[in-house]
Write a protein that holds these residues in place. Structure first.
Motif, PDB file in Angstrom:
ATOM      1  N   PRO A 116       0.848  -1.191   0.000  1.00  0.00           N
ATOM      2  CA  PRO A 116       0.000   0.000   0.000  1.00  0.00           C
ATOM      3  C   PRO A 116       0.888   1.247   0.000  1.00  0.00           C
ATOM      4  O   PRO A 116       1.891   1.301   0.718  1.00  0.00           O
ATOM      5  CB  PRO A 116      -0.801  -0.121   1.299  1.00  0.00           C
ATOM      6  CG  PRO A 116       0.001  -1.004   2.183  1.00  0.00           C
ATOM      7  CD  PRO A 116       0.799  -1.905   1.285  1.00  0.00           C
ATOM      8  N   ILE A 117       0.514   2.218  -0.822  1.00  0.00           N
ATOM      9  CA  ILE A 117       1.288   3.459  -0.924  1.00  0.00           C
ATOM     10  C   ILE A 117       0.444   4.673  -0.547  1.00  0.00           C
ATOM     11  O   ILE A 117       0.907   5.808  -0.632  1.00  0.00           O
ATOM     12  CB  ILE A 117       1.870   3.641  -2.337  1.00  0.00           C
ATOM     13  CG1 ILE A 117       0.758   3.666  -3.390  1.00  0.00           C
ATOM     14  CG2 ILE A 117       2.894   2.544  -2.647  1.00  0.00           C
ATOM     15  CD1 ILE A 117       1.198   4.152  -4.751  1.00  0.00           C
ATOM     16  N   GLY A 118      -0.794   4.424  -0.122  1.00  0.00           N
ATOM     17  CA  GLY A 118      -1.674   5.513   0.256  1.00  0.00           C
ATOM     18  C   GLY A 118      -3.052   4.986   0.590  1.00  0.00           C
ATOM     19  O   GLY A 118      -3.273   3.773   0.683  1.00  0.00           O
ATOM     20  N   SER A 119      -3.980   5.934   0.758  1.00  0.00           N
ATOM     21  CA  SER A 119      -5.355   5.559   1.062  1.00  0.00           C
ATOM     22  C   SER A 119      -6.317   6.515   0.371  1.00  0.00           C
ATOM     23  O   SER A 119      -5.966   7.661   0.069  1.00  0.00           O
ATOM     24  CB  SER A 119      -5.603   5.578   2.570  1.00  0.00           C
ATOM     25  OG  SER A 119      -5.543   6.898   3.066  1.00  0.00           O
ATOM     26  N   ILE A 120      -7.508   6.020   0.123  1.00  0.00           N
ATOM     27  CA  ILE A 120      -8.595   6.845  -0.405  1.00  0.00           C
ATOM     28  C   ILE A 120      -9.845   6.417   0.338  1.00  0.00           C
ATOM     29  O   ILE A 120     -10.056   5.210   0.567  1.00  0.00           O
ATOM     30  CB  ILE A 120      -8.738   6.717  -1.939  1.00  0.00           C
ATOM     31  CG1 ILE A 120      -9.766   7.719  -2.477  1.00  0.00           C
ATOM     32  CG2 ILE A 120      -9.034   5.296  -2.369  1.00  0.00           C
ATOM     33  CD1 ILE A 120      -9.707   7.911  -3.984  1.00  0.00           C
TER      34      ILE A 120
END
Length: 193
Positions: free
Chosen positions: A81-85
């Protein structure tokens, strides 16, 4: 709205999925400890991995709620994972959701956030039956607005001193996409006369 919770959504380069406890180190390494990421956000940079652990534990616990939408943005190429939304706010009376997102600065300007946002739009309109998707950004962070424009959201204007972030009280550039616009566009694109 017809809530279904956070479901797996796949795009060309991304797997949008629920967070799990194995993601803590990746989240800390890839974005939660990145001061560039948090500059225009409301939450402070995580100085210690235990903060990231507590946040992810809270997110994971909230998956039991059908009206909770928090996706890990996993880059298939590296399986991390490199981020979130996520849906950071919603109004069931108007069937409105407000979207927030963050990815590590190492992956900026590659169209990844736009791809993640594009991935959740059909799910929100077609399955959850939202009527309005909205998002906003600090005018001093124009790249966030580019993500919104790339996904068909309309710039509605600037709400003066209507938000806050790590910068203090800030203006908010507001964007939205309505269900009727989404379905009319898809009707035109998919079923030409």
């Amino acid at each position: 709205m017809e809530h279904k919770g956070t479901v797996v959504i796949e795009t060309k380069r991304l797997l949008l999925r629920r967070f799990n406890m194995d993601d803590i180190e990746f989240a800390f390494k890839n974005w939660t400890s990145d001061e560039k990421v948090t500059e225009f956000l409301r939450w402070p940079t995580h100085k210690d991995i235990t903060i990231t652990q507590r946040v992810l534990e809270d997110w994971i616990d909230n998956y039991k709620n059908e009206n909770y939408y928090q996706w890990a943005i996993e880059l298939k190429e590296i399986s991390e994972p490199i981020g979130s939304i996520s849906v950071v706010d919603m109004d069931d009376k108007t069937d409105k959701v407000h979207i927030g997102y963050a990815i590590g600065s190492n992956w900026w300007n590659q169209g990844i956030t736009s791809e993640a946002f594009k991935g959740i739009i059909p799910f929100l309109f077609e399955e959850i039956k939202v009527q309005r998707i909205e998002s906003q950004h600090d005018p001093n962070n124009p790249n966030s607005g580019k993500v919104m424009l790339k996904n068909g959201l309309t710039f509605e204007g600037i709400l003066r001193q209507a938000d806050w972030s790590n910068k203090g009280i800030v203006d908010a550039s507001m964007y939205s996409l309505l269900a009727e616009e989404y379905f009319n566009k898809n009707k035109v694109n998919n079923y030409p006369d």
